[in-house]
Write an enzyme that holds these catalytic residues in place. Structure first.
Site, mmCIF file in Angstrom:
data_model
loop_
_atom_site.group_PDB
_atom_site.id
_atom_site.type_symbol
_atom_site.label_atom_id
_atom_site.label_comp_id
_atom_site.label_asym_id
_atom_site.label_seq_id
_atom_site.Cartn_x
_atom_site.Cartn_y
_atom_site.Cartn_z
ATOM 1 N N TYR A 162 42.832 42.153 29.028
ATOM 2 C CA TYR A 162 42.944 43.012 30.318
ATOM 3 C C TYR A 162 43.903 44.021 30.224
ATOM 4 O O TYR A 162 43.652 45.399 30.332
ATOM 5 C CB TYR A 162 43.415 42.205 31.344
ATOM 6 C CG TYR A 162 43.250 42.881 32.722
ATOM 7 C CD1 TYR A 162 42.134 42.863 33.325
ATOM 8 C CD2 TYR A 162 44.191 42.841 33.546
ATOM 9 C CE1 TYR A 162 41.816 43.472 34.662
ATOM 10 C CE2 TYR A 162 44.037 43.690 34.587
ATOM 11 C CZ TYR A 162 43.030 43.941 35.259
ATOM 12 O OH TYR A 162 42.870 44.481 36.493
ATOM 13 N N SER A 164 44.142 49.600 37.153
ATOM 14 C CA SER A 164 45.179 48.466 37.535
ATOM 15 C C SER A 164 46.534 49.022 37.124
ATOM 16 O O SER A 164 46.593 49.950 36.104
ATOM 17 C CB SER A 164 44.842 47.343 36.427
ATOM 18 O OG SER A 164 45.947 46.244 36.832
ATOM 19 N N LYS A 187 42.480 48.089 30.204
ATOM 20 C CA LYS A 187 42.774 48.796 31.325
ATOM 21 C C LYS A 187 43.454 50.201 30.995
ATOM 22 O O LYS A 187 43.560 50.974 31.435
ATOM 23 C CB LYS A 187 43.465 47.967 32.382
ATOM 24 C CG LYS A 187 42.904 46.875 33.002
ATOM 25 C CD LYS A 187 41.623 47.838 33.983
ATOM 26 C CE LYS A 187 40.851 46.767 34.791
ATOM 27 N NZ LYS A 187 39.841 47.401 35.647
HETATM 28 N N1 NAD Z 1 42.658 41.620 42.362
HETATM 29 C C1 NAD Z 1 43.706 42.431 41.793
HETATM 30 O O1 NAD Z 1 44.668 41.752 41.839
HETATM 31 C C2 NAD Z 1 43.179 43.581 41.004
HETATM 32 C C3 NAD Z 1 44.296 44.418 40.667
HETATM 33 C C4 NAD Z 1 44.414 45.614 39.786
HETATM 34 C C5 NAD Z 1 43.096 46.034 39.314
HETATM 35 N N2 NAD Z 1 41.983 45.271 40.051
HETATM 36 C C6 NAD Z 1 40.916 45.622 39.387
HETATM 37 O O2 NAD Z 1 39.785 46.044 40.594
HETATM 38 C C7 NAD Z 1 38.464 45.819 40.351
HETATM 39 C C8 NAD Z 1 37.903 44.856 41.318
HETATM 40 O O3 NAD Z 1 38.403 43.724 41.106
HETATM 41 P P1 NAD Z 1 38.482 42.665 42.182
HETATM 42 O O4 NAD Z 1 39.777 42.265 42.488
HETATM 43 O O5 NAD Z 1 37.723 43.150 43.631
HETATM 44 O O6 NAD Z 1 37.527 41.446 41.508
HETATM 45 P P2 NAD Z 1 36.500 40.518 42.233
HETATM 46 O O7 NAD Z 1 36.357 39.460 41.086
HETATM 47 O O8 NAD Z 1 36.733 40.060 43.660
HETATM 48 O O9 NAD Z 1 35.214 41.429 42.383
HETATM 49 C C9 NAD Z 1 34.630 41.970 40.930
HETATM 50 C C10 NAD Z 1 33.079 42.131 41.406
HETATM 51 O O10 NAD Z 1 32.560 42.766 40.170
HETATM 52 C C11 NAD Z 1 31.394 42.105 39.923
HETATM 53 N N3 NAD Z 1 30.961 42.115 38.613
HETATM 54 C C12 NAD Z 1 31.816 41.831 37.307
HETATM 55 N N4 NAD Z 1 31.290 42.025 36.190
HETATM 56 C C13 NAD Z 1 30.273 43.133 36.658
HETATM 57 C C14 NAD Z 1 29.380 43.864 35.918
HETATM 58 N N5 NAD Z 1 29.249 44.131 34.527
HETATM 59 N N6 NAD Z 1 28.701 44.772 36.615
HETATM 60 C C15 NAD Z 1 28.497 44.554 37.896
HETATM 61 N N7 NAD Z 1 29.340 44.016 38.673
HETATM 62 C C16 NAD Z 1 30.212 43.135 38.086
HETATM 63 C C17 NAD Z 1 31.799 40.588 40.093
HETATM 64 O O11 NAD Z 1 30.495 39.951 40.324
HETATM 65 C C18 NAD Z 1 32.715 40.875 41.524
HETATM 66 O O12 NAD Z 1 31.631 40.590 42.598
HETATM 67 C C19 NAD Z 1 38.275 45.150 38.701
HETATM 68 O O13 NAD Z 1 38.267 46.433 37.828
HETATM 69 C C20 NAD Z 1 39.788 44.899 38.584
HETATM 70 O O14 NAD Z 1 40.343 44.936 37.228
HETATM 71 C C21 NAD Z 1 42.172 44.215 40.404
#
Ligand code: NAD
Length: 259
Positions: free
Chosen positions: A149, A136, A153
């Site tokens: 977070y 992130s 991260k």
């Molecule tokens: N959405 C954003 O703005 C953003 C920005 C930067 C980084 N990220 C990172 O991207 C990654 C994905 O996030 P996203 O935005 O797609 O979120 P999301 O919530 O849409 O999807 C995350 C998925 O991970 C699954 N999950 C959670 N804990 C788990 C575990 N222990 N084992 C297996 N699956 C698990 C959830 O069920 C969900 O389907 C994360 O690491 C998040 O920190 C997201």
């Protein structure tokens, strides 16, 4: 991008954790569209199965920490690309509950460590393997209102960097994806901090997948789907005090922002 015996992503064996939705699902779709065999992991079994069915992959539901053995079996004995993508948004201050800090550490950092521990012996034997960490921009900068977070991260970024500098000469490739806002369920549940800081420049999960594929093609460690993050990261390194003062202004703006 030499991940498969054929020398491309086609035929390569890929695992994506947290791929039942959001960024993980977009990564799984992008790899499948390029001919990879994809294992779709998610804690949510129904979501993992739906994405796997859509892309002709294999669902391996469960905690991301425990995927490697089952995924390797499903892929016929080897993983070429492992995407440690599952993550928790983990908001709060220093006062967040111990459980919030512990789960953030477990999913955002230790799941990556455990996967690497399981993958590296085979990868070092073969002299190849690709580890993709969905970090992130909060791992390079910080996120207002989200201490667990931001801290974890930073840990995920540090681990990806450590892996790369330790094993690069032994054929191991590592990529750290550091986006700002991405339109997923996580952003929706990020509340007013997400609305203020992330939503205005949010991109789609498919944009993150495109950025990763471009970064793989160019053998780049740091993947910045929001290119402006590079300048923020430089500014933080060049003048930490000034950068913190700027971020504190953002904190004050958030405190005055309607919840
Ligand atoms: N959405 C954003 O703005 C953003 C920005 C930067 C980084 N990220 C990172 O991207 C990654 C994905 O996030 P996203 O935005 O797609 O979120 P999301 O919530 O849409 O999807 C995350 C998925 O991970 C699954 N999950 C959670 N804990 C788990 C575990 N222990 N084992 C297996 N699956 C698990 C959830 O069920 C969900 O389907 C994360 O690491 C998040 O920190 C997201």
């Amino acid at each position: 991008m030499v991940d498969s015996p054929e020398g491309g992503l086609s035929g390569s064996r890929v695992v994506v954790t947290g791929a039942g939705g959001g960024i993980g699902a977009a990564l799984a779709r992008a790899f499948a569209a390029r001919g990879a065999r994809v294992v779709v992991n998610d804690l949510d079994t129904a979501k993992a199965e739906a994405v796997a069915a859509e892309i002709g992959g294999t669902a391996v539901p469960g905690d991301a920490s425990t995927t490697v053995t089952e995924a390797r079996d499903a892929l016929g004995g080897t993983v070429d690309v492992y995407c440690a993508n599952a993550g928790l948004g983990s908001p709060g201050t220093e006062a967040a509950d111990e459980e919030v800090w512990a789960s953030a550490w477990d999913v955002n950092v230790m799941a990556h460590v455990r996967a690497a521990r399981a993958l590296l012996p085979d990868w070092l034997d073969r002299g190849s393997g690709r580890f993709v960490s969905t970090v992130s921009a909060a791992g390079l900068l910080t996120m207002v209102g989200a201490a667990p977070y931001s801290v974890t991260k930073h840990g995920a970024y540090a681990f990806a960097e450590w892996l790369s500098l330790t094993y690069r000469h032994r054929g191991i490739k590592v990529h750290a994806i550091c986006p700002q806002g991405v339109r997923t369920d996580m952003l929706t549940s990020a509340g007013s901090a997400g609305d203020l800081v992330l939503a205005p420049t949010a991109i789609d999960p498919e944009d993150v997948a495109d950025a990763l594929l471009a970064g793989i093609a160019e053998d780049r460690f740091l993947i910045l789907p929001h290119p402006e993050v590079a300048a923020y990261y430089q500014a933080r390194a060049a003048e930490p005090g000034r950068w913190i003062a700027g971020m504190n202004k953002l904190q004050q703006k958030w405190e005055a922002f309607p919840a």
